[in-house]
Scaffold this active site. Sequence first.
Site, short mmCIF file in Angstrom:
data_model
loop_
_atom_site.label_atom_id
_atom_site.label_comp_id
_atom_site.label_asym_id
_atom_site.label_seq_id
_atom_site.Cartn_x
_atom_site.Cartn_y
_atom_site.Cartn_z
N LYS A 1 0.85 -1.21 0.00
CA LYS A 1 0.00 0.00 0.00
C LYS A 1 0.87 1.24 0.00
O LYS A 1 2.04 1.23 0.36
CB LYS A 1 -0.95 0.00 1.21
CG LYS A 1 -0.28 0.10 2.59
CD LYS A 1 0.10 1.51 3.02
CE LYS A 1 0.88 1.51 4.32
NZ LYS A 1 1.54 2.80 4.60
N ASP B 1 -2.21 -1.84 10.77
CA ASP B 1 -2.46 -1.81 9.33
C ASP B 1 -3.15 -3.09 8.81
O ASP B 1 -3.60 -3.13 7.67
CB ASP B 1 -1.15 -1.63 8.54
CG ASP B 1 -0.67 -0.19 8.53
OD1 ASP B 1 -1.49 0.72 8.78
OD2 ASP B 1 0.53 0.03 8.26
#
Length: 291
Positions: free
Chosen positions: A12, A138
């Site tokens: 990401k 995350d």
Amino acid sequence: MSDEMILRAYGKINLGLDVLGKRPDGYHEVRMIMQTVTLYDRLRIRRTKEPGIRLSSNLYFLPTGKDNLVYRAAELLMKERGVKEGVSITLQKCIPVAAGMAGGSSDAAAALIGVNRLFGLGFTRKELMERGVSLGADIPYCIMRGTALAEGIGERLRRLAPMPECFIVLAKPPVSVSTKFVYGNLKADEIKSHPDIEGMERALQTGSLEGIAACMGNVLETVTIAAYPVVGEIKERMREDGAAAALMSGSGPTVFGIFEEKEAADRCRMKLRTDGLVKQAYTVRPFNKRV
């Protein structure tokens, strides 16, 4: 039921990363817009009759026991459901390590999804996300994937309109940055410039790459670039080479630049490598498929 599966664990970037302050529990309150990209690690997960978890990797320096998030993710689900069989996991790393791209968190997310499917444990996606946050902030996002607003410590998620098609150059200089060091040295109350999170939401809604570029920002750059000036140098080089915007991802040191044309993105990537600023550089795209 299959005895083996192969999963992709996607990296990401942070289109916007703001820190609102420090919480009483020691964590920082964040507001981030996250975007999955097409660079991925690969996990091969196999059931074994011999109990226990065996983890191996193509990188010699990665831990393969309880210090690895993949191991801990598999262990968490298998213990909760009392799985008697074992599992063998082979981790092929491509996402740069300690780079601000949530590679370890994404690997753990893939392990949660894979172990759940392989053993038919019956956890819903929401339940996997709830368990994942105990391992890392995350991980819930890495299970969700796509374009999302993350708040709290990163665990409160809301899906956003997908990032429009474009080409993204990822460039990691040959330094590793400790997330703990960056947050530990951040003076959140002294930050003058913040990303425009609301503006970016609107730009995503209208599919405006120009609008997204105008709203980007990462307050952690104030710490990382001061400690590692090469991060700022890469950003500047990307802008000179035609990036609509360039930004550090997470706590760094990976920098990404957004380009409308693949040829310009590839030229920038090759120049960064030729000039010796980075060894790891990739041209990728936004990834918005749901799994």
